[in-house]
Design a protein around this motif. Structure first.
Motif: not given
Length: 330
Positions: A307-326
């Protein structure tokens, strides 16, 4: 950036979507067997299996894939015994974990019918339509189905010196894009244009998956509920499986949701010379490549890490935002 395959929809629910964010889907593995190749996935009884399902849901899985028979060579398991192992668990998960979609890994139409009656949302036919009635069962119920590729291998057999002869590099040139339901040349323009002699396996997989997906839709399965799976290791050697991973983009281009079942498989183990218990890093490397190249669903033993790997790839692909961007903002 390679386009992703279409989203998976089961019983009207689009998986992986959260508002405008779209992430690949994790399919967790629970086996009601005593001899599956990866020991931690073996569940001795339904209570243990249900606890594993709860953990999978908490870890980010949206689908639970339940199996009752070891995929590889092993003691015979009859249809009645497979139903006994699988169907009560399907019913319990459906009742106690309604947010978790339920898949059943079987090639038998009788098991599929009993599982659907108990509430299964997806039938994972890993043996490429060996029982031709299975597609009819899923179509009549309008549940999802996995269309797989085994190169003609029979259930529970291991590959031996399998070959996929390459097509000529000139075949398929000048082709135009087609509907995912229209017949297309094996391998399509992308595979043919490479001129890579290893693309024989790509051609065979594309041809088989396209035919199987069209047949499933004709039988009544909604197109968005047809998962296509190149089925790494099944009817293939390690070179074949590695090459199919490189060609993920061609498979994502078929017009159906693309499943990758990479988790701790032999091609990972042989590439790194590691036993199943030590194949996590190799699996995650393969997972990240396939996700970047457009695969939509990942069958995984290690849910949280996947799940964590896929979330990271989704953010790199610009399909999902980071969980936090502070960073730099607060």
């Amino acid at each position: 950036m390679p386009p992703a395959s279409p989203p998976l929809v089961l019983r009207g629910r689009e998986l992986g979507r959260d508002g405008t964010a779209v992430r690949p889907v994790v399919m967790a593995v629970v086996n009601r067997t005593t001899d599956s190749f990866f020991a931690p996935a073996r569940m001795s009884d339904d209570d243990a299996a249900l606890r594993a399902a709860e953990a999978a849901l908490a870890g980010g899985a949206e689908i639970l894939d339940i199996g009752g028979v070891r995929a590889g060579v092993g003691p015979e398991v009859g249809e009645a015994e497979e139903i006994r192992r699988v169907v009560p668990l399907v019913a319990r998960v459906r009742t106690e974990l309604p947010d978790l979609m339920v898949s059943v890994d079987t090639w038998r139409s009788g098991v599929a019918r009993a599982a659907i009656d108990a509430g299964a949302d997806l039938i994972n036919d890993t043996w490429s339509g060996h029982d031709p009635r299975l597609i009819e069962v899923t179509g009549a119920a309008r549940v999802g189905v996995v269309v797989s590729h085994t190169g003609g291998a029979h259930p529970r057999t291991d590959p031996y010196r399998v070959e996929y002869p390459a097509r000529s590099a000139s075949a398929g040139r000048g082709s135009t894009p087609q509907s995912p339901l229209a017949p297309r040349a094996p391998g399509g323009p992308e595979a043919a244009a490479t001129g890579d002699p290893r693309d024989g396996v790509t051609d065979d997989v594309v041809r088989t998956l396209t035919h199987g997906a069209r047949r499933a839709v004709a039988a009544g399965v909604p197109a968005a509920s047809v998962l296509v799976d190149p089925t790494h290791d099944f009817g293939k050697n390690t070179w074949h499986s590695l090459h199919l991973l490189r060609r993920t983009a061609a498979l994502a281009d078929l017009g159906f949701p693309l499943l990758m079942a990479l988790s701790r498989k032999d091609f990972v183990g042989e590439t790194l010379d590691l036993p199943p218990g030590e194949r996590l890093e190799g699996t995650l490397a393969a997972t990240s490549v396939a996700a970047w190249l457009g695969a939509r669903v990942f069958r995984a033993h290690d849910v949280r890490a996947t799940r964590r790997v896929l979330d990271m790839v989704a953010a790199i692909r610009d399909e999902a935002p980071p969980a936090a961007a502070l960073r730099g903002l607060a």
